[in-house]
Design a protein around this motif. Structure first.
Motif, short mmCIF file in Angstrom:
data_model
loop_
_atom_site.label_atom_id
_atom_site.label_comp_id
_atom_site.label_asym_id
_atom_site.label_seq_id
_atom_site.Cartn_x
_atom_site.Cartn_y
_atom_site.Cartn_z
N ILE A 63 0.84 -1.19 0.00
CA ILE A 63 0.00 0.00 0.00
C ILE A 63 0.88 1.25 0.00
CG2 ILE A 63 -0.23 0.17 2.51
CD1 ILE A 63 -3.21 0.92 2.01
N VAL A 97 -0.82 -0.58 -4.10
CA VAL A 97 -2.22 -0.37 -3.75
C VAL A 97 -2.39 1.10 -3.42
CG1 VAL A 97 -4.11 -1.11 -2.26
CG2 VAL A 97 -2.26 -2.72 -2.82
N HIS A 127 -7.59 0.69 -3.58
CA HIS A 127 -8.06 0.17 -2.30
C HIS A 127 -9.48 0.68 -1.99
CE1 HIS A 127 -6.96 4.08 -0.87
NE2 HIS A 127 -5.65 3.86 -0.89
#
Length: 252
Positions: A63, A97, A127
């Motif tokens: 992420i 992400v 996401h």
């Protein structure tokens, strides 16, 4: 089980390298690597990513999220995301992400397209910023225009069971243009039902448990980061047994 049944790909959301190791040992197909899941996940350190590259036996996506809270980022926050995606690309992770919204609840197509370009050939997932959009059907088309590869969503509800109707609609709308990665409270007792109702090909969950700190000395006067003292002496970890049980429940 029907002869043409194909079990879904299972992605585990984990915090740090210990979570990654537990998830892959328990049978995860892919991992989303984060820091601070109490905030919904933010960018892990480069040291954590490097350790994961050395130890991972399954692909992992990282992420790139500079903070918790909403997905409306300042210019400086956005530039940090670009730098993170560039660094992650150069390190050689399997994917990133990300998610950026406009103030009106639409996908920020300019920024998302730029992040896809910076990612180069990496897998790019949007996401759960998606779950905060005002019109999920339009948001899905926006992500497709941005050439995002998959979208993580609970069907804009707290759990995938509650969002199952929208998840099924999104799967049909997506076709083979983008992957819908379903999430939201998935556990051994409901994951098979969610799969049956939605037709998802990929599913995502975080099997977490709190364990007490090993600290014997505890200062009763200080809580770091504004947390309560009880939080100071608890650690959230990936529950390997829960991961294995949830995967078994959807592949039985």
């Amino acid at each position: 089980m029907p002869q043409d049944f194909r079990p879904p790909l299972i992605e585990l959301c984990v915090e740090g390298i210990d979570g990654l190791l537990a998830a892959q040992t328990a049978g995860a197909d892919r991992i989303e690597l984060c820091a601070s899941l109490v905030e919904g996940g933010i960018t892990p350190s480069l040291g954590t990513v490097r350790a994961a590259l050395e130890l991972a036996t399954v692909p992992f996506h990282v992420i790139a999220r500079p903070r918790g809270g909403d997905f409306l980022y300042s210019e400086t926050e956005y530039h940090s995301m670009v730098a993170d995606v560039s660094a992650l690309r150069d390190l050689g992770v399997a994917g990133v992400v990300v998610g950026c919204l406009n103030a009106d609840g639409t996908i920020d197509e300019k920024r998302m397209s730029e992040l896809v370009q910076v990612a180069g050939g990496l897998n790019v997932t949007c996401h759960r910023a998606f779950d905060m959009t005002r019109d999920p059907a339009e948001a899905l088309e926006a992500l497709i225009r941005c050439k995002v590869g998959r979208v993580l969503t609970s069907g804009q509800r707290d759990t995938a069971l509650e969002g199952a109707d929208l998840l099924a609609n999104l799967v049909r709308q997506a076709g083979d243009r983008i992957i819908v990665l379903g999430c939201g409270g998935l556990a051994p007792e409901n994951i098979a039902e969610v799969l049956a109702k939605t037709g998802l090909t990929e599913m995502h969950f975080a099997a977490l448990k709190d364990v007490p700190s090993g600290m014997r000395y505890r200062n009763p006067h200080v809580g770091m980061g504004g947390t309560g003292l009880d939080r100071e002496y608890r650690t959230t970890v990936t529950d390997e047994a829960q991961v294995a049980a949830t995967i078994a429940a959807v592949r039985a």
